[in-house]
Motif scaffolding. Structure first.
Motif, short mmCIF file in Angstrom:
data_model
loop_
_atom_site.label_atom_id
_atom_site.label_comp_id
_atom_site.label_asym_id
_atom_site.label_seq_id
_atom_site.Cartn_x
_atom_site.Cartn_y
_atom_site.Cartn_z
N ASP A 84 0.83 -1.22 0.00
CA ASP A 84 0.00 0.00 0.00
C ASP A 84 0.86 1.27 0.00
O ASP A 84 0.46 2.28 0.57
N SER A 85 2.02 1.20 -0.62
CA SER A 85 2.96 2.32 -0.51
C SER A 85 3.42 2.78 -1.88
O SER A 85 3.52 1.98 -2.82
N THR A 111 11.03 9.45 -0.34
CA THR A 111 9.94 9.50 0.63
C THR A 111 8.89 8.51 0.15
O THR A 111 8.61 8.41 -1.05
N VAL A 112 8.36 7.76 1.09
CA VAL A 112 7.36 6.73 0.78
C VAL A 112 6.05 7.13 1.47
O VAL A 112 6.04 7.41 2.68
N ARG A 113 4.99 7.15 0.67
CA ARG A 113 3.68 7.52 1.23
C ARG A 113 2.80 6.28 1.34
O ARG A 113 2.68 5.52 0.36
N THR A 137 -2.96 5.14 4.97
CA THR A 137 -2.93 6.04 6.14
C THR A 137 -2.53 7.47 5.77
O THR A 137 -2.73 8.39 6.55
N GLY A 138 -1.91 7.63 4.58
CA GLY A 138 -1.42 8.96 4.18
C GLY A 138 -0.09 9.32 4.83
O GLY A 138 0.51 10.36 4.53
#
Ligand code: FAD
Length: 308
Positions: free
Chosen positions: A201-202, A217-219, A223-224
């Motif tokens: 989910d990233s 950066t990994v979002r 969850t955001g």
């Protein structure tokens, strides 16, 4: 301008292109393959081909590509290592402009294949070769003992992660969904592998580092939450797009950019055929590319004999 008019010009020297050339020259036609990089196409990006018949002990793609070129050259196929930059395909004699000149041919077989998809983030181009790459088997050895990540969740991404796990200190697989799309054979490999962690989910949201990549950066898509992941290298393995920019407005393309051509490899222009990964088809593999090459050459021969 080279005054010679070839019977067949093949654009692209991957498995489709060199099989087309082999069949064309064996049918008595003069044939030129125009290739911008190296014989073998995408096959050059892998060191293990295990599903091309006749190689029970595996074969590396570079060796197979070179063998395909030599096999066609043996019967007279020529190669120009140049990039095609423009085409005029509607007249009976087709004109192909390259970085080296202009070639003419009565038929054209388009075998330009497919290429890696980009993430589309800022500075992606600038960081290619400076920490960002698309071919783990080509560039993985630069990251021996280092921290790398692979973006993607399909067969290629998992195969890349497994390959890198044998070289690197750590491998993080970053996948935008909550399950992988890889075949069972790759998932089994993952179960056995050590040093690979998976972030489901990233997605990568930005590259870190100025002169070269120092991390991403990994979002988390659920969850955001955004987190920095320090890295020495990032391999992007999120699928392929057809190489058809040259043919926009010339040949009929589908919504994803593939050349519309059926099993007979015929395009909307008489005397122009599309073979391999570049055309609309259900399975893009070496065996289907070589099969297309043979069919396209036969179709070109039939087209030429109907003219005479
Ligand atoms: P390509 O192989 O893409 O060749 C197209 C050629 O056209 C390229 O050499 C390119 O440089 C050239 N070209 C493009 N545009 C131009 C231009 N303007 N001027 C001149 N030349 C141009 N398949 C399997 O069956 N088994 C496997 O194990 C396997 N492993 C793979 C691993 C990786 C990492 C990748 C990326 C692919 C793999 N595949 C595998 C898929 C397989 O390689 C492709 O299906 C096959 O190579 C398609 O052949 P093609 O000839 O249609 O196109």
């Amino acid at each position: 301008m080279d005054e010679k008019i070839f019977d067949v010009a093949v654009i692209g020297g991957g498995p489709a292109g060199y099989t087309a050339a082999l069949y064309a020259v064996r049918a008595g036609l003069s044939c030129l393959v125009i290739e911008r990089l190296a014989a073998g196409g995408q096959m050059c990006e892998t060191v293990h081909i295990d599903n091309y018949p006749g190689y029970p002990e595996t074969v590396d793609g570079f060796t197979l590509g070179e063998a395909m070129q030599r096999g066609a050259a043996r019967f007279g196929a020529e190669t120009a290592f140049e990039e095609v930059t423009a085409v005029k395909l509607d007249a009976p004699v087709k004109e192909i402009t390259t970085t080296g000149g202009v070639f003419m041919a009565r038929t054209v077989i388009v075998a330009t294949g497919a290429t890696h998809r980009h993430l589309g983030l800022a500075r992606e181009e600038a960081l290619v070769g400076r920490g960002v790459g698309y071919c783990a088997t080509c560039d993985g050895s630069f990251y021996r003992g280092k921290r790398v990540a692979v973006v993607g969740g399909g067969n290629s991404a998992v195969a890349d992660a497994l390959y890198l796990a044998g070289l690197c200190e750590s491998v993080t697989l970053i996948h935008r969904r909550d399950t992988l799309r890889a075949a069972r054979v790759y998932e089994k490999g993952l179960e056995k592998a050590t040093g690979i962690s998976i972030r489901f989910d990233s997605e990568v949201s930005a590259f870190l580092g100025e002169q070269r990549l120092t991390g991403v950066t990994v979002r988390n898509r659920k969850t955001g939450e955004v987190e920095e992941l320090p890295l020495d290298g990032l391999f992007i393995s999120i699928g392929r797009d057809p190489v058809t920019a040259l043919f926009k407005g010339v040949l009929t393309l589908d919504g994803a950019g593939y050349i519309v051509a059926g099993e007979d490899t015929k395009t909307n222009i008489a005397g122009v055929f599309a073979a391999g990964d570049v055309r609309t088809k259900p399975l893009r593999q070496i065996v289907t590319a070589t099969a297309d090459g043979a069919v396209a050459a036969e179709a070109a021969a039939a087209y030429l004999s109907a003219l005479s």
